[in-house]
Scaffold this motif. Structure first.
Motif, PDB file in Angstrom:
ATOM      1  N   CYS A 186       0.826  -1.214   0.000  1.00  0.00           N
ATOM      2  CA  CYS A 186       0.000   0.000   0.000  1.00  0.00           C
ATOM      3  C   CYS A 186       0.858   1.261   0.000  1.00  0.00           C
ATOM      4  N   GLN A 187       1.990   1.228   0.727  1.00  0.00           N
ATOM      5  CA  GLN A 187       2.894   2.381   0.728  1.00  0.00           C
ATOM      6  C   GLN A 187       3.429   2.663  -0.669  1.00  0.00           C
TER       7      GLN A 187
ATOM      8  N   GLU B  84       0.643   4.042  -2.958  1.00  0.00           N
ATOM      9  CA  GLU B  84       0.328   5.454  -2.711  1.00  0.00           C
ATOM     10  C   GLU B  84       1.351   6.357  -3.386  1.00  0.00           C
TER      11      GLU B  84
ATOM     12  N   LYS C 129       0.934   5.318  -7.565  1.00  0.00           N
ATOM     13  CA  LYS C 129      -0.436   5.577  -8.014  1.00  0.00           C
ATOM     14  C   LYS C 129      -0.804   4.843  -9.317  1.00  0.00           C
TER      15      LYS C 129
ATOM     16  N   ASN D  20      -9.082   0.837   0.265  1.00  0.00           N
ATOM     17  CA  ASN D  20      -8.939   2.005   1.133  1.00  0.00           C
ATOM     18  C   ASN D  20      -7.850   2.967   0.678  1.00  0.00           C
ATOM     19  N   LEU D  21      -7.187   2.679  -0.441  1.00  0.00           N
ATOM     20  CA  LEU D  21      -6.164   3.595  -0.937  1.00  0.00           C
ATOM     21  C   LEU D  21      -6.784   4.932  -1.311  1.00  0.00           C
ATOM     22  N   SER D  22      -6.013   5.987  -1.160  1.00  0.00           N
ATOM     23  CA  SER D  22      -6.562   7.334  -1.309  1.00  0.00           C
ATOM     24  C   SER D  22      -6.980   7.667  -2.736  1.00  0.00           C
ATOM     25  N   PHE D  23      -6.401   6.985  -3.740  1.00  0.00           N
ATOM     26  CA  PHE D  23      -6.641   7.368  -5.128  1.00  0.00           C
ATOM     27  C   PHE D  23      -7.596   6.413  -5.860  1.00  0.00           C
ATOM     28  N   SER D  24      -8.165   5.444  -5.179  1.00  0.00           N
ATOM     29  CA  SER D  24      -9.227   4.563  -5.703  1.00  0.00           C
ATOM     30  C   SER D  24      -8.870   3.878  -7.023  1.00  0.00           C
TER      31      SER D  24
ATOM     32  N   ASN E 291      -9.332   6.379 -10.117  1.00  0.00           N
ATOM     33  CA  ASN E 291      -9.244   7.818  -9.928  1.00  0.00           C
ATOM     34  C   ASN E 291      -7.801   8.282  -9.739  1.00  0.00           C
TER      35      ASN E 291
ATOM     36  N   ASN F 149      -3.773  12.151  -9.715  1.00  0.00           N
ATOM     37  CA  ASN F 149      -2.954  13.164  -9.021  1.00  0.00           C
ATOM     38  C   ASN F 149      -1.518  12.685  -8.830  1.00  0.00           C
TER      39      ASN F 149
END
Length: 230
Positions: free
Chosen positions: A140-141, A144, A147, A173-177, A225, A228
């Motif tokens: 996960c790190q 993130e 991406k 649950n990753l921030s960028f889906s 998504n 970014n």
């Protein structure tokens, strides 16, 4: 002896050169990568069956996997890149969609993941593979930071199904889906769809993956998504 059985024995014997010669003898002008990877998958499945019948050892299986990985890479760089001249193969990495492929715990061969990564590359994606036994926290790190648009993993062991559920849950649950993709033998043998959220793509074989890539329009559209990047 049919071609799969012949290739299986060459893999077990560690005969990379003879394996490559046999594959080339089977290729025709219209042979697709999907067909090649399907044949190599069938070969490794046959090696596994030989092991289950005590006609091959664990060491034989590892030797076969090493030869198969070399075959996949050789096929891509000697055949695919020469045949395909599409501009998207040479696009800068920063503008390509990205896929990150994971190997599950205790599944050391990672043949399916390597095969999948080259098929994604053929369709214009940037791909990276993370070897097995890397914890989900580290995965996960990395995700993130990099991406990826798609995170895919496979499982061939029944014992890893609970881990599959854990991976899917945490990757959601990753921030960028990102889109989460699940493949491997157990997707055909078990109803893993039941445990996966709606935005999880379940792939049962290389033919389905090819169809998904063809329909995803990966050269012009993004997935999930992941927009970014830095």
């Amino acid at each position: 002896m049919n071609p799969v059985e012949e290739m299986s024995q060459l893999f077990i014997d560690g005969e990379l050169g003879l394996s490559w010669s046999l594959l080339n003898s089977l290729l025709e002008a219209d042979t697709t990568s999907t067909e090649v990877y399907g044949f190599l998958s069938d070969t490794m499945d046959n090696v596994l069956e030989l092991w289950e019948m005590n006609r091959a050892t664990v060491a034989d299986e590892y030797v076969a996997a090493a030869v198969c990985k070399s075959m996949i890479a050789t096929y891509y760089y000697q055949k695919v890149e020469k045949i395909h001249t599409h501009s998207f193969l040479t696009l800068p990495a920063a503008v390509k969609p990205r896929v990150m492929l994971l190997s599950m715990r205790n599944e050391d061969h990672a043949v399916g993941g390597i095969m999948t990564s080259f098929l994604f590359r053929e369709f214009g994606w940037e791909a990276c593979c993370i070897e097995s036994n890397v914890s989900i926290d580290y995965i996960c790190q990395y995700a993130e930071r990099w991406k990826p648009d798609v995170i895919g993993f496979t499982t061939s062991l029944v014992s890893n199904i609970p881990v599959v559920i854990e991976y899917v849950s945490q990757l959601q649950n990753l921030s960028f889906s990102p889109t989460v993709m699940l493949g491997g033998k157990q997707t055909s043998d078990f109803d893993v769809d039941y445990y996966c959220p709606p935005n999880t793509v379940v792939i049962q074989n290389i033919v389905q993956l090819t169809s998904w890539l063809q329909n995803s329009n990966s050269r012009t559209e993004r997935h999930g998504n992941a927009i970014n990047r830095k």
